[in-house]
Design an enzyme around this catalytic site. Sequence first.
Site, PDB file in Angstrom:
ATOM      1  N   HIS A 229       0.713  -1.437  -0.014  1.00 36.17           N
ATOM      2  CA  HIS A 229      -0.027  -0.131   0.050  1.00 36.17           C
ATOM      3  C   HIS A 229       0.780   1.257   0.018  1.00 36.17           C
ATOM      4  O   HIS A 229       0.957   1.878   0.986  1.00 36.17           O
ATOM      5  CB  HIS A 229      -1.051  -0.069   1.272  1.00 36.17           C
ATOM      6  CG  HIS A 229      -2.132  -0.875   1.137  1.00 36.17           C
ATOM      7  ND1 HIS A 229      -1.969  -2.259   1.899  1.00 36.17           N
ATOM      8  CD2 HIS A 229      -3.337  -1.154   0.564  1.00 36.17           C
ATOM      9  CE1 HIS A 229      -3.171  -3.055   1.344  1.00 36.17           C
ATOM     10  NE2 HIS A 229      -3.944  -2.552   0.873  1.00 36.17           N
ATOM     11  N   ASN A 230       1.544   1.652  -1.296  1.00 40.13           N
ATOM     12  CA  ASN A 230       2.488   2.782  -1.305  1.00 40.13           C
ATOM     13  C   ASN A 230       1.855   3.474  -2.574  1.00 40.13           C
ATOM     14  O   ASN A 230       0.767   3.224  -3.387  1.00 40.13           O
ATOM     15  CB  ASN A 230       3.877   2.136  -1.378  1.00 40.13           C
ATOM     16  CG  ASN A 230       3.889   1.294  -2.472  1.00 40.13           C
ATOM     17  OD1 ASN A 230       3.462   1.151  -3.730  1.00 40.13           O
ATOM     18  ND2 ASN A 230       4.648  -0.032  -2.155  1.00 40.13           N
ATOM     19  N   SER A 231       2.814   4.507  -2.898  1.00 45.07           N
ATOM     20  CA  SER A 231       2.271   5.451  -4.022  1.00 45.07           C
ATOM     21  C   SER A 231       2.335   4.603  -5.493  1.00 45.07           C
ATOM     22  O   SER A 231       1.571   5.044  -6.420  1.00 45.07           O
ATOM     23  CB  SER A 231       3.158   6.491  -4.109  1.00 45.07           C
ATOM     24  OG  SER A 231       4.618   6.252  -4.375  1.00 45.07           O
ATOM     25  N   VAL A 232       3.068   3.494  -5.565  1.00 42.85           N
ATOM     26  CA  VAL A 232       3.057   2.797  -6.751  1.00 42.85           C
ATOM     27  C   VAL A 232       1.770   1.981  -6.958  1.00 42.85           C
ATOM     28  O   VAL A 232       1.326   1.915  -8.166  1.00 42.85           O
ATOM     29  CB  VAL A 232       4.374   2.033  -6.912  1.00 42.85           C
ATOM     30  CG1 VAL A 232       4.501   1.205  -8.105  1.00 42.85           C
ATOM     31  CG2 VAL A 232       5.665   2.424  -6.629  1.00 42.85           C
ATOM     32  N   HIS A 233       1.337   1.449  -5.768  1.00 43.72           N
ATOM     33  CA  HIS A 233       0.052   0.815  -5.740  1.00 43.72           C
ATOM     34  C   HIS A 233      -1.186   2.148  -6.373  1.00 43.72           C
ATOM     35  O   HIS A 233      -2.038   1.578  -7.193  1.00 43.72           O
ATOM     36  CB  HIS A 233      -0.279   0.142  -4.650  1.00 43.72           C
ATOM     37  CG  HIS A 233      -1.739  -0.098  -4.531  1.00 43.72           C
ATOM     38  ND1 HIS A 233      -2.421  -1.173  -5.167  1.00 43.72           N
ATOM     39  CD2 HIS A 233      -2.931   0.488  -3.517  1.00 43.72           C
ATOM     40  CE1 HIS A 233      -3.757  -1.086  -4.836  1.00 43.72           C
ATOM     41  NE2 HIS A 233      -4.055  -0.262  -3.885  1.00 43.72           N
ATOM     42  N   HIS A 269      -7.273   6.803  -2.920  1.00 48.51           N
ATOM     43  CA  HIS A 269      -7.849   5.913  -2.288  1.00 48.51           C
ATOM     44  C   HIS A 269      -7.339   5.015  -1.277  1.00 48.51           C
ATOM     45  O   HIS A 269      -7.974   4.368  -0.480  1.00 48.51           O
ATOM     46  CB  HIS A 269      -8.391   4.758  -3.310  1.00 48.51           C
ATOM     47  CG  HIS A 269      -7.591   3.551  -3.614  1.00 48.51           C
ATOM     48  ND1 HIS A 269      -6.363   3.748  -4.365  1.00 48.51           N
ATOM     49  CD2 HIS A 269      -7.165   2.323  -3.168  1.00 48.51           C
ATOM     50  CE1 HIS A 269      -5.547   2.734  -4.531  1.00 48.51           C
ATOM     51  NE2 HIS A 269      -6.115   1.697  -3.657  1.00 48.51           N
ATOM     52  N   ASP A 270      -6.083   4.978  -1.200  1.00 48.47           N
ATOM     53  CA  ASP A 270      -5.351   4.345   0.167  1.00 48.47           C
ATOM     54  C   ASP A 270      -4.531   5.457   0.686  1.00 48.47           C
ATOM     55  O   ASP A 270      -3.410   5.170   1.276  1.00 48.47           O
ATOM     56  CB  ASP A 270      -4.567   3.388  -0.579  1.00 48.47           C
ATOM     57  CG  ASP A 270      -5.500   1.997  -0.672  1.00 48.47           C
ATOM     58  OD1 ASP A 270      -6.320   1.678   0.325  1.00 48.47           O
ATOM     59  OD2 ASP A 270      -4.989   1.080  -1.232  1.00 48.47           O
ATOM     60  N   ASP A 379      -8.869  -1.542  -7.836  1.00 43.70           N
ATOM     61  CA  ASP A 379      -8.105  -1.678  -6.618  1.00 43.70           C
ATOM     62  C   ASP A 379      -7.579  -3.145  -6.525  1.00 43.70           C
ATOM     63  O   ASP A 379      -6.583  -3.393  -5.919  1.00 43.70           O
ATOM     64  CB  ASP A 379      -9.019  -1.331  -5.463  1.00 43.70           C
ATOM     65  CG  ASP A 379      -8.673  -1.461  -4.149  1.00 43.70           C
ATOM     66  OD1 ASP A 379      -7.252  -0.957  -4.107  1.00 43.70           O
ATOM     67  OD2 ASP A 379      -8.970  -1.576  -3.004  1.00 43.70           O
ATOM     68  N   GLN A 430      -3.184 -16.264  -2.729  1.00 46.95           N
ATOM     69  CA  GLN A 430      -3.699 -15.799  -3.996  1.00 46.95           C
ATOM     70  C   GLN A 430      -4.738 -16.731  -4.716  1.00 46.95           C
ATOM     71  O   GLN A 430      -5.615 -16.136  -5.193  1.00 46.95           O
ATOM     72  CB  GLN A 430      -2.416 -15.626  -5.110  1.00 46.95           C
ATOM     73  CG  GLN A 430      -1.435 -14.565  -4.526  1.00 46.95           C
ATOM     74  CD  GLN A 430      -2.124 -13.260  -4.276  1.00 46.95           C
ATOM     75  OE1 GLN A 430      -2.821 -12.679  -5.454  1.00 46.95           O
ATOM     76  NE2 GLN A 430      -2.093 -12.339  -3.209  1.00 46.95           N
TER      77      GLN A 430
END
Length: 501
Positions: A229-233, A269-270, A379, A430
């Site tokens: 959950h970072n800026s790349v996501h 969104h995150d 998402d 997964q």
Amino acid sequence: MEVCYQLPVLPLDRPVPKHVLSRRGAISFSSSSSLFGAPDPRQLSQRRGAISYDSSDQTALYIRMLGACVVFKQLFARDVRVRSQVGFEPERRSSHPYLCIDFRTLHTRLSCGSSPADSGTEKRVHRLLSFQRYLHSSRLLRGIPQQIPLHILDEDYSGQARCMLEKVGSWNFDIFLFDKLTNGNSLITLTLHLLNQYGLVDLFQLDMVKLWRFLVLVQEDYHNDNPYHNSVHAADVTQAMYCYLQEPMLSKSLTSYDILLGLLAAATHDLDHPGVNQPFLIKTDHYLATLYRNTSVLENHHWKSAVGLLRETGLFSHLPPEDSMNMERELGSLILATDISRQNDYLSRFRTHLDQESLCLSNASHRHFVLQMALKCADICNPCRPWELSKQWSEKVTEEFFEQGDIEKKHKLQVSPLCDRETNTVGNIQIGFMTYVAEPLFGEWARFSDTRLSQTMLGHMGLNKASWGGLQPEQTAISEETETSARGSRSKGIPQGSRKS
């Protein structure tokens, strides 16, 4: 105190505006300013810090302090003295024994701690900063120098980034490569490009300085220490959202307002995600869980953090107040839809609309609902990407789960489901996620928008699921070997806490 100034990162081939260099930011340095002494009561009435209450809203609105706490990162070095002198009292917290587990510093890998003299200062700063900026501030307070990033890219890298943006609508878009080519500024560069491509900057008369500052602060407030959950996501979700907005069912129906809302929701969104999930915040009695009454805790926090940045930068201050409030409210509606615990509610409603053929995209409420479903798909679209990309995302999200599990073990908490690295593997997590979450959602999305993209996503998901199934025996063997080694260590009297995961 010596104050250093640093040139901002501007869009490719865009000169620095002269009026930007001449601005002093939100902090007043006049002799009458009370920032270095007792706070001015008039300022306190306008600057309430992290939490304020709106009479029209029963829930707390998370808004950062305008002025002393936030300085445009690329223009100004943070003035710790100014922030530390603003004597706001710390937020009230309960006395839960696990409250010391503060997600603002969960992923901090610093060997030295704060001195007792610093603790009071840090508590006063808590309310003034976002959690990510608090982390940077605390490093300065402890005398730990920050690494200064290189903001000037080689022309070859800039040219490759521009070439990638020409294919930004491709489902095979490699966001990891793009992030490298933009020197870690993928979210800023991508979002600004899409807003310009749709002509939204001119259409909504957005001030470029305010927009750039907003995007910089958004990217800054993502915790890049988080594996997932970072800026790349956030950039990846924004790119996926753009792909969905290009689908015929949406492109011919959505208004410019809908598109602006969808892109902003994807990018934020995150926002300020701590890297742990809602059950963790609840069982540690974190104040955010109390604030939002254990309901969509993270999603509410992402929304209110985004609203805080919109107001802080004044991005929509030129719009009528009613329009600005509607934008904030509908932005929250989109972000709240990403709460995975409400997945079945949205999916059942979507399925009912499709069964009854009752979706009418000329209806504003129906268009908004479709935007909610599009953001939900964006998402969790990682299983639908090509294997090379999907595998990287799967490993990153699983590592974030495992890091939470390590923290829970360290503090003698019950380990959350899927968070124990000794009993779970990337593959089985997964496969379960695809079976029970992703496949039902994307199956219904394909019913709604039966296009080549939808079939491509389903095809990739099927191949990825089979690939993880083929890797299961290998991962199971590794897991069993790890567990055997752990039992051997315990039998030799080695304390469990001393083992490396």
